[in-house]
Design an enzyme around this catalytic site. Structure first.
Site, PDB file in Angstrom:
ATOM      1  N   TYR A  48       7.016  48.120   8.607  1.00 31.23           N
ATOM      2  CA  TYR A  48       8.454  48.425   8.657  1.00 31.23           C
ATOM      3  C   TYR A  48       8.670  49.921   8.430  1.00 31.23           C
ATOM      4  O   TYR A  48       9.409  50.306   7.550  1.00 31.23           O
ATOM      5  CB  TYR A  48       9.203  47.619   7.584  1.00 31.23           C
ATOM      6  CG  TYR A  48       9.366  46.153   7.923  1.00 31.23           C
ATOM      7  CD1 TYR A  48      10.072  45.760   9.056  1.00 31.23           C
ATOM      8  CD2 TYR A  48       8.833  45.161   7.109  1.00 31.23           C
ATOM      9  CE1 TYR A  48      10.229  44.410   9.372  1.00 31.23           C
ATOM     10  CE2 TYR A  48       8.996  43.804   7.420  1.00 31.23           C
ATOM     11  CZ  TYR A  48       9.697  43.447   8.548  1.00 31.23           C
ATOM     12  OH  TYR A  48       9.863  42.118   8.854  1.00 31.23           O
TER      13      TYR A  48
ATOM     14  N   ARG B  10      10.071  36.131  21.594  1.00 37.89           N
ATOM     15  CA  ARG B  10      11.401  36.525  21.078  1.00 37.89           C
ATOM     16  C   ARG B  10      12.427  35.432  21.375  1.00 37.89           C
ATOM     17  O   ARG B  10      13.293  35.138  20.558  1.00 37.89           O
ATOM     18  CB  ARG B  10      11.863  37.831  21.734  1.00 37.89           C
ATOM     19  CG  ARG B  10      11.027  39.036  21.417  1.00 37.89           C
ATOM     20  CD  ARG B  10      11.287  39.644  20.093  1.00 37.89           C
ATOM     21  NE  ARG B  10      12.596  40.250  19.957  1.00 37.89           N
ATOM     22  CZ  ARG B  10      13.022  40.848  18.844  1.00 37.89           C
ATOM     23  NH1 ARG B  10      12.229  40.904  17.780  1.00 37.89           N
ATOM     24  NH2 ARG B  10      14.218  41.378  18.772  1.00 37.89           N
TER      25      ARG B  10
ATOM     26  N   THR C  64      18.374  37.823  15.424  1.00 40.21           N
ATOM     27  CA  THR C  64      18.028  38.354  14.094  1.00 40.21           C
ATOM     28  C   THR C  64      18.774  37.586  13.005  1.00 40.21           C
ATOM     29  O   THR C  64      18.178  37.182  11.995  1.00 40.21           O
ATOM     30  CB  THR C  64      18.394  39.854  14.026  1.00 40.21           C
ATOM     31  OG1 THR C  64      17.682  40.529  15.067  1.00 40.21           O
ATOM     32  CG2 THR C  64      18.038  40.445  12.682  1.00 40.21           C
TER      33      THR C  64
ATOM     34  N   ARG D 146      14.697  30.087  14.409  1.00 46.37           N
ATOM     35  CA  ARG D 146      15.702  30.474  13.402  1.00 46.37           C
ATOM     36  C   ARG D 146      16.917  29.552  13.457  1.00 46.37           C
ATOM     37  O   ARG D 146      17.486  29.195  12.430  1.00 46.37           O
ATOM     38  CB  ARG D 146      16.110  31.938  13.605  1.00 46.37           C
ATOM     39  CG  ARG D 146      14.995  32.921  13.228  1.00 46.37           C
ATOM     40  CD  ARG D 146      15.316  34.348  13.646  1.00 46.37           C
ATOM     41  NE  ARG D 146      14.291  35.300  13.227  1.00 46.37           N
ATOM     42  CZ  ARG D 146      14.223  36.558  13.650  1.00 46.37           C
ATOM     43  NH1 ARG D 146      15.110  37.021  14.521  1.00 46.37           N
ATOM     44  NH2 ARG D 146      13.266  37.357  13.211  1.00 46.37           N
TER      45      ARG D 146
ATOM     46  N   ASN E 236      14.701  35.058   7.663  1.00 44.01           N
ATOM     47  CA  ASN E 236      14.806  34.456   9.002  1.00 44.01           C
ATOM     48  C   ASN E 236      13.459  33.975   9.559  1.00 44.01           C
ATOM     49  O   ASN E 236      13.275  33.862  10.770  1.00 44.01           O
ATOM     50  CB  ASN E 236      15.524  35.412   9.961  1.00 44.01           C
ATOM     51  CG  ASN E 236      14.831  36.754  10.085  1.00 44.01           C
ATOM     52  OD1 ASN E 236      13.720  36.929   9.603  1.00 44.01           O
ATOM     53  ND2 ASN E 236      15.481  37.693  10.751  1.00 44.01           N
TER      54      ASN E 236
ATOM     55  N   HIS F 268       8.705  36.900  12.379  1.00 41.54           N
ATOM     56  CA  HIS F 268       8.778  38.195  13.059  1.00 41.54           C
ATOM     57  C   HIS F 268       8.059  38.057  14.397  1.00 41.54           C
ATOM     58  O   HIS F 268       7.000  37.437  14.478  1.00 41.54           O
ATOM     59  CB  HIS F 268       8.068  39.283  12.228  1.00 41.54           C
ATOM     60  CG  HIS F 268       7.801  40.526  13.026  1.00 41.54           C
ATOM     61  ND1 HIS F 268       8.750  41.496  13.218  1.00 41.54           N
ATOM     62  CD2 HIS F 268       6.698  40.926  13.734  1.00 41.54           C
ATOM     63  CE1 HIS F 268       8.246  42.454  13.986  1.00 41.54           C
ATOM     64  NE2 HIS F 268       7.004  42.130  14.317  1.00 41.54           N
TER      65      HIS F 268
HETATM   66  P1  ADP Z   1      14.231  41.096  14.461  1.00 41.16           P
HETATM   67  O1  ADP Z   1      13.336  40.543  13.373  1.00 41.16           O
HETATM   68  O2  ADP Z   1      15.131  40.027  15.011  1.00 41.16           O
HETATM   69  O3  ADP Z   1      13.467  41.855  15.514  1.00 41.16           O
HETATM   70  P2  ADP Z   1      15.192  43.691  13.427  1.00 41.16           P
HETATM   71  O4  ADP Z   1      13.973  44.383  13.934  1.00 41.16           O
HETATM   72  O5  ADP Z   1      16.521  44.250  13.827  1.00 41.16           O
HETATM   73  O6  ADP Z   1      15.220  42.134  13.756  1.00 41.16           O
HETATM   74  O7  ADP Z   1      15.131  43.707  11.817  1.00 41.16           O
HETATM   75  C1  ADP Z   1      13.925  43.384  11.139  1.00 41.16           C
HETATM   76  C2  ADP Z   1      14.218  42.432   9.999  1.00 41.16           C
HETATM   77  O8  ADP Z   1      15.080  43.088   9.068  1.00 41.16           O
HETATM   78  C3  ADP Z   1      14.991  41.175  10.411  1.00 41.16           C
HETATM   79  O9  ADP Z   1      14.149  40.147  10.893  1.00 41.16           O
HETATM   80  C4  ADP Z   1      15.676  40.793   9.127  1.00 41.16           C
HETATM   81  O10 ADP Z   1      14.840  40.020   8.281  1.00 41.16           O
HETATM   82  C5  ADP Z   1      15.939  42.145   8.462  1.00 41.16           C
HETATM   83  N1  ADP Z   1      17.326  42.614   8.684  1.00 41.16           N
HETATM   84  C6  ADP Z   1      17.808  43.230   9.771  1.00 41.16           C
HETATM   85  N2  ADP Z   1      19.116  43.555   9.599  1.00 41.16           N
HETATM   86  C7  ADP Z   1      19.452  43.119   8.362  1.00 41.16           C
HETATM   87  C8  ADP Z   1      20.643  43.165   7.573  1.00 41.16           C
HETATM   88  N3  ADP Z   1      21.772  43.717   8.015  1.00 41.16           N
HETATM   89  N4  ADP Z   1      20.612  42.616   6.350  1.00 41.16           N
HETATM   90  C9  ADP Z   1      19.490  42.071   5.853  1.00 41.16           C
HETATM   91  N5  ADP Z   1      18.331  41.999   6.533  1.00 41.16           N
HETATM   92  C10 ADP Z   1      18.302  42.520   7.770  1.00 41.16           C
END
Ligand code: ADP
Length: 189
Positions: free
Chosen positions: A51, A116, A122, A133, A154, A157
């Site tokens: 991250y 995806r 998300t 999810r 959620n 990943h």
């Molecule tokens: P994804 O996992 O759907 O690709 P992102 O890359 O945008 O989503 O974000 C990575 C992870 O960060 C998400 O899976 C989620 O767990 C967390 N996340 C993203 N936005 C938020 C938010 N506004 N509040 C809390 N957690 C968040």
């Protein structure tokens, strides 16, 4: 490029809820091939590399969250996308170190897009029924997570592009942990 690889993490909320088998089955059912898999408890360096703070990502997370919360008439008092992204990144890093996750690499045609699609949005609240999810975490929302100053739990990943998949796979697996073997469907590709 039709044949792709993607990184999947069954995050610790899913591990702790006993959903590992059900989630793996869903990915297997797509026909994608599992070419690497292990349980691993990330340390700070792995969590930080997975991250890492990317400005584009921070802006995207900020906009996605702002749009959703404002559309529901909920407060979104944050003004700085980068500071907001940093906060989410630190919550993500904490969450990734909370307990072991199951990491795997899936390979096959359109693997990134298909994984995806299987995972869903998300925010689980917006995820369609039939997605991982949507089926296992639909009550989870930005409102719940942000009011408690925590990450969205959620479950899964999945890499969001072939470039990120490449970077993430190299982070979680060594070359020798990634296998090449034939499956029934391969003769059609
Ligand atoms: P994804 O996992 O759907 O690709 P992102 O890359 O945008 O989503 O974000 C990575 C992870 O960060 C998400 O899976 C989620 O767990 C967390 N996340 C993203 N936005 C938020 C938010 N506004 N509040 C809390 N957690 C968040």
């Amino acid at each position: 490029m039709v044949m792709e690889k993607t990184l999947i993490l069954i995050k610790h909320d899913a591990v702790s809820r006993g959903l590992i088998g059900r989630i793996i089955t869903r990915f297997e059912n797509t026909g994608l091939k599992i070419i690497a898999m292990k349980m691993i408890w990330a340390d700070k360096s792995l969590a930080e590399n997975h991250y890492f703070l990317d400005e584009e990502w921070a802006k995207n997370v900020y906009e996605k969250t702002k749009k959703t919360r404002e559309a529901s008439g909920e407060p979104f008092p944050f003004k700085d996308p980068i500071a907001y992204g940093k906060m989410i990144q630190s919550w993500n890093m904490e969450f990734l170190q909370e307990g072991p996750v199951v990491a795997m690499v899936l390979e096959g045609p359109h693997a990134v897009e298909i994984a995806r699609k299987m995972v869903g949005s998300t925010e689980p609240r917006q995820s369609a029924p039939g997605t991982i999810r949507g089926d296992f975490a639909m009550i989870e929302s930005y409102a719940l997570a942000n009011d408690k100053s925590r990450v969205l739990r959620n479950l899964v990943h999945a890499s969001d592009s072939t470039e990120n998949a490449k970077r993430e796979i190299a982070l979680w697996f060594s070359e020798s942990e990634i296998h090449s073997y034939k499956k029934e469907l391969d003769k059609h590709f």
